[in-house]
Design an enzyme around this catalytic site. Structure first.
Site, PDB file in Angstrom:
ATOM      1  NE  ARG A 131      10.179 -24.753   3.272  1.00 37.27           N
ATOM      2  CZ  ARG A 131      11.190 -25.692   2.921  1.00 37.27           C
ATOM      3  NH1 ARG A 131      11.840 -26.571   3.619  1.00 37.27           N
ATOM      4  NH2 ARG A 131      11.129 -26.186   1.412  1.00 37.27           N
ATOM      5  CB  CYS A 185      -7.059  -8.671  16.085  1.00 41.31           C
ATOM      6  SG  CYS A 185      -8.401  -7.644  16.289  1.00 41.31           S
ATOM      7  NE  ARG A 195      -7.129  -7.240  11.352  1.00 39.99           N
ATOM      8  CZ  ARG A 195      -7.855  -6.294  11.865  1.00 39.99           C
ATOM      9  NH1 ARG A 195      -7.262  -5.258  11.853  1.00 39.99           N
ATOM     10  NH2 ARG A 195      -9.055  -6.397  12.444  1.00 39.99           N
ATOM     11  CB  SER A 196      -5.370  -4.909  14.745  1.00 41.55           C
ATOM     12  OG  SER A 196      -5.655  -3.763  15.499  1.00 41.55           O
ATOM     13  CB  ALA A 197      -1.303  -6.073  18.722  1.00 39.49           C
ATOM     14  CG  ASN A 221      -4.369 -11.655  21.638  1.00 34.80           C
ATOM     15  OD1 ASN A 221      -4.009 -10.200  21.206  1.00 34.80           O
ATOM     16  ND2 ASN A 221      -5.396 -12.177  21.259  1.00 34.80           N
TER      17      ASN A 221
END
EC number: 2.1.1.45
Length: 264
Positions: free
Chosen positions: A126, A146, A166-168, A177
């Site tokens: 994991r 990002c 985090r930022s798209a 992406n």
């Protein structure tokens, strides 16, 4: 890629209008997830044509551990130009963190090489994680990451990947992406002797810039076509040996590109 169009529509209909770092203004939601079964085709937009050359070369550039745009420029890729300094440098961005994360004792950690070792030796782990978010170096980066953390999961001989972004920038960035991490998953699956499973894309601040609203609405009028398939040279068994010529997108039919300004 109806999944992506659903995201566009959701943010236009339900997002909150907010200010942002660039001064452009956005409409955004916080927390959104998309899932793509890589056995059903390569998840690249068909409702506007994407510059796949840029996507592939950028990914190879990341995997090289490179942080200067010279390689990209040599291969006709300009997506990082706005952030580079006069020498083409970007600071300790993605490639540096992936391949040479600095440890307190002076060592440099190759997260990608470590990931490959774990996939071969302990695929049920994991801890199959790569992080580009290094708080100690964020201020030295031309643009903080990002797409900042991704994790792999092996089940029934298939490799799946979940990315936290985090930022798209939904209209311009997210399509790149999706394709980039889907391709990375397929490449790693091949060298690890696995089949591609799912790509799961989890978004934090998912936003459409105010000067992209009209373009997003235009794209929503278009009908998605059948997904193409990505051919990857089966002879390549070393992740770091891949070259641009080892990839071929087959059966890609897409509507014309839709131009939109980049918020810097």
């Amino acid at each position: 890629m109806r999944t992506y169009l659903d995201l566009l529509q959701h943010v236009l209909d339900n997002g909150t209008d907010r200010g942002d770092r660039t001064g452009t203004g956005t409409r955004s939601v916080f927390g959104y997830q998309m899932r793509f079964n890589l056995e059903e085709g390569f998840p690249v937009l068909t409702t506007k044509k994407l510059h796949l050359r840029s996507i592939i070369h950028e990914l190879l550039w990341f995997l090289k551990g490179d942080t200067n745009i010279a390689y990209l420029k040599e291969n006709g890729v300009s997506i990082w130009d706005e952030w580079a300094d006069k020498n083409g440098d970007l600071g300790p961005v993605y490639g540096y963190q992936w391949r040479s994360w600095p440890a307190p004792d002076g060592r440099h950690i190759d997260q990608i090489a470590n990931l490959l070792k774990m996939l071969h030796g302990n695929p049920n782990s994991r801890r199959l994680i790569v992080s580009a978010w290094n708080p100690a170096l964020v201020d030295e980066m031309a643009l903080p990451p990002c797409h900042c953390l991704f994790q792999f999961y092996v089940a029934d001989g298939k490799l799946s990947c979940q990315l936290y972004q985090r930022s798209a920038d939904i209209f311009l960035g997210v399509p790149f992406n999706i394709a980039s991490y889907a391709l990375l998953t397929m490449m790693i699956a091949q060298v690890a002797g696995l089949k591609p499973g799912e790509f799961i894309h989890t978004l934090g601040d998912a936003h459409i810039y105010a000067n992209h609203f009209d373009q997003a609405r235009l794209q929503l009028t278009r009908i998605p076509k059948k997904l193409p398939t990505m051919w990857i040279n089966p002879d390549v068994k070393d992740l770091f040996a891949f070259r641009f010529e080892d990839f071929q997108l087959e059966g890609y039919e897409a509507d014309p590109t839709i131009k939109a300004p980049i918020a810097v």
